[in-house]
Design an enzyme around this catalytic site. Structure first.
Site, PDB file in Angstrom:
ATOM      1  N   ASP A  19       0.887  -1.175   0.000  1.00  0.00           N
ATOM      2  CA  ASP A  19       0.000   0.000   0.000  1.00  0.00           C
ATOM      3  C   ASP A  19       0.923   1.222   0.000  1.00  0.00           C
ATOM      4  O   ASP A  19       2.132   1.106   0.193  1.00  0.00           O
ATOM      5  CB  ASP A  19      -0.893  -0.005   1.252  1.00  0.00           C
ATOM      6  CG  ASP A  19      -1.833   1.196   1.282  1.00  0.00           C
ATOM      7  OD1 ASP A  19      -2.376   1.561   0.220  1.00  0.00           O
ATOM      8  OD2 ASP A  19      -2.011   1.801   2.359  1.00  0.00           O
ATOM      9  N   SER A  20       0.314   2.382  -0.181  1.00  0.00           N
ATOM     10  CA  SER A  20       1.107   3.612  -0.134  1.00  0.00           C
ATOM     11  C   SER A  20       1.631   3.890   1.284  1.00  0.00           C
ATOM     12  O   SER A  20       2.669   4.517   1.438  1.00  0.00           O
ATOM     13  CB  SER A  20       0.243   4.782  -0.591  1.00  0.00           C
ATOM     14  OG  SER A  20      -0.900   4.877   0.234  1.00  0.00           O
ATOM     15  N   CYS A  82      -4.380  -1.812  -1.670  1.00  0.00           N
ATOM     16  CA  CYS A  82      -4.620  -0.388  -1.927  1.00  0.00           C
ATOM     17  C   CYS A  82      -5.685  -0.307  -3.014  1.00  0.00           C
ATOM     18  O   CYS A  82      -5.524  -0.896  -4.091  1.00  0.00           O
ATOM     19  CB  CYS A  82      -3.315   0.239  -2.405  1.00  0.00           C
ATOM     20  SG  CYS A  82      -3.490   1.921  -3.010  1.00  0.00           S
ATOM     21  N   GLU A 161      -2.762   8.815   8.163  1.00  0.00           N
ATOM     22  CA  GLU A 161      -1.297   8.724   8.212  1.00  0.00           C
ATOM     23  C   GLU A 161      -0.748   9.469   9.436  1.00  0.00           C
ATOM     24  O   GLU A 161       0.264   9.083  10.003  1.00  0.00           O
ATOM     25  CB  GLU A 161      -0.673   9.292   6.935  1.00  0.00           C
ATOM     26  CG  GLU A 161      -0.812   8.394   5.708  1.00  0.00           C
ATOM     27  CD  GLU A 161       0.037   7.120   5.765  1.00  0.00           C
ATOM     28  OE1 GLU A 161       1.179   7.170   6.272  1.00  0.00           O
ATOM     29  OE2 GLU A 161      -0.452   6.062   5.309  1.00  0.00           O
ATOM     30  N   CYS A 193     -11.092   2.477   0.635  1.00  0.00           N
ATOM     31  CA  CYS A 193      -9.684   2.852   0.802  1.00  0.00           C
ATOM     32  C   CYS A 193      -9.226   2.093   2.030  1.00  0.00           C
ATOM     33  O   CYS A 193      -9.923   2.093   3.056  1.00  0.00           O
ATOM     34  CB  CYS A 193      -9.543   4.358   1.020  1.00  0.00           C
ATOM     35  SG  CYS A 193      -7.869   4.841   1.503  1.00  0.00           S
ATOM     36  N   HIS A 195      -7.093   2.692   4.132  1.00  0.00           N
ATOM     37  CA  HIS A 195      -6.824   3.521   5.312  1.00  0.00           C
ATOM     38  C   HIS A 195      -8.076   3.708   6.182  1.00  0.00           C
ATOM     39  O   HIS A 195      -7.971   3.936   7.384  1.00  0.00           O
ATOM     40  CB  HIS A 195      -6.347   4.922   4.895  1.00  0.00           C
ATOM     41  CG  HIS A 195      -4.905   5.001   4.494  1.00  0.00           C
ATOM     42  ND1 HIS A 195      -4.422   4.440   3.340  1.00  0.00           N
ATOM     43  CD2 HIS A 195      -3.845   5.591   5.102  1.00  0.00           C
ATOM     44  CE1 HIS A 195      -3.122   4.691   3.245  1.00  0.00           C
ATOM     45  NE2 HIS A 195      -2.753   5.389   4.301  1.00  0.00           N
TER      46      HIS A 195
HETATM   47  N1  DGL Z   1      -4.866   3.009   1.084  1.00  0.00           N
HETATM   48  C1  DGL Z   1      -4.892   3.321  -0.289  1.00  0.00           C
HETATM   49  C2  DGL Z   1      -6.220   3.025  -0.926  1.00  0.00           C
HETATM   50  O1  DGL Z   1      -6.830   2.065  -0.530  1.00  0.00           O
HETATM   51  C3  DGL Z   1      -4.131   4.519  -0.747  1.00  0.00           C
HETATM   52  C4  DGL Z   1      -4.517   5.827  -0.240  1.00  0.00           C
HETATM   53  C5  DGL Z   1      -3.619   6.911  -0.726  1.00  0.00           C
HETATM   54  O2  DGL Z   1      -2.392   6.724  -0.728  1.00  0.00           O
HETATM   55  O3  DGL Z   1      -4.141   7.965  -1.101  1.00  0.00           O
HETATM   56  O4  DGL Z   1      -6.656   3.686  -1.841  1.00  0.00           O
END
Ligand code: DGL
Length: 292
Positions: A19-20, A82, A161, A193, A195
């Protein structure tokens, strides 16, 4: 007689997850709960987070770099934890890799379509995920009468984050994104997402406060880990180890915030498990030819 190396026993190789940033940990945690004896390598592209505000080409390039780096660690399968990268790069990664590649969008869309009773589903996601129309397409392919309510929530990833998963600022931001959905009859919300499950409690509280009927939140973690387990079992790629799996964390930047969030989330110290890696190194290629 010499033991076969892990390279000659495909099922003994680790699962790669990327993931990012911290978001993919929500998927990794569900995978660990489901597959406790599997070794796993998590790559957080913390030097380049967020992905969600970038264009499709950039996301594809970042995702390809991440996949190639993990592939160089001899992983047996790749989980693209992600949504943004799944939306823009899944096909390219499947074409370019010689191992199973799992995205997060299809399993979540399937689950949401099963759960909704009103056929009205909201999709919360990054700007990239929403603009890609990936969830919208997946849902309508499953059932054409589903009404989709896509909502881009670009401020939620930076908050997650930063570890701001609760508190009045985060509540206000969530309320700002969700208010327009009340009165629509939406009964299912996709946390599109990885996150967002980190702030699931706050999202649930805001939903409760707003004039919604009962709303079910669906996230990538449970559905994706189930899909990964089923596919690896079918391909005889599940580890037959009895000992607990080893978990490594590769980060393209080593922010203290990532380690703190990850330790809080997993409830254990990650001392010695986090390493810095340089992802832009062009010596990695997507398909690693088999050795020996
Ligand atoms: N967690 C990621 C997603 O599911 C990436 C979020 C991001 O880096 O903007 O999209």
């Amino acid at each position: 007689m010499s033991q076969p190396s892990s390279r000659t026993v495909p099922s003994a190789r680790p699962i790669g997850i990327f993931d990012s940033g911290v978001g993919g940990l929500t998927v990794m945690k569900a995978l660990i709960e489901r597959l406790p004896t599997e070794d796993m390598i998590y790559l957080g592209d913390t030097a380049r987070v967020p992905y969600g505000n970038r264009g499709p080409e950039t996301v594809r390039r970042y995702a390809t770099n991440a996949a190639a780096l993990l592939r160089s660690h001899d992983i047996k399968a790749l989980v693209v934890a992600c949504n943004t990268a799944s939306a823009y790069a899944l096909e390219a990664l499947r074409d370019g890799l010689d191992i199973p590649v799992f995205g997060v969008i299809a399993p979540v869309a399937r689950r949401a379509a099963e759960l909704t009773e009103t056929d009205k589903i909201a999709i919360l996601g990054t700007r990239g995920t929403i603009q890609s129309n990936s969830y919208q397409r997946s849902l309508l392919n499953l059932r054409s009468q589903i009404d989709v309510y896509p909502v881009a929530c670009p401020l939620l990833v930076p908050l997650a984050e930063e570890g701001w998963t609760t508190g009045s600022v985060t509540e206000q931001v969530i309320e700002h994104y969700l208010s327009p959905l009340s009165g629509t009859g939406v009964d299912t919300m996709i946390l599109g997402c990885t996150h967002y499950p980190l702030m699931q409690q706050t999202i649930a509280e805001v939903v409760e406060r707003l004039p919604f009927e009962v709303v079910t939140l669906v996230d990538s973690a449970r559905t994706t880990s189930q899909a990964v387990e089923e596919a690896l079992r079918e391909k005889s790629l599940l580890s037959d180890e009895n000992a607990a799996g080893v978990h490594r964390f590769l980060l393209t930047d080593l922010p203290q915030g990532f380690i703190e969030t990850a330790e809080r989330f997993f409830g254990r110290s990650l001392d010695g498990a986090c390493e810095h890696v340089d992802i832009t190194d062009s010596t990695f290629s997507l398909v690693v030819p088999p050795t020996g």
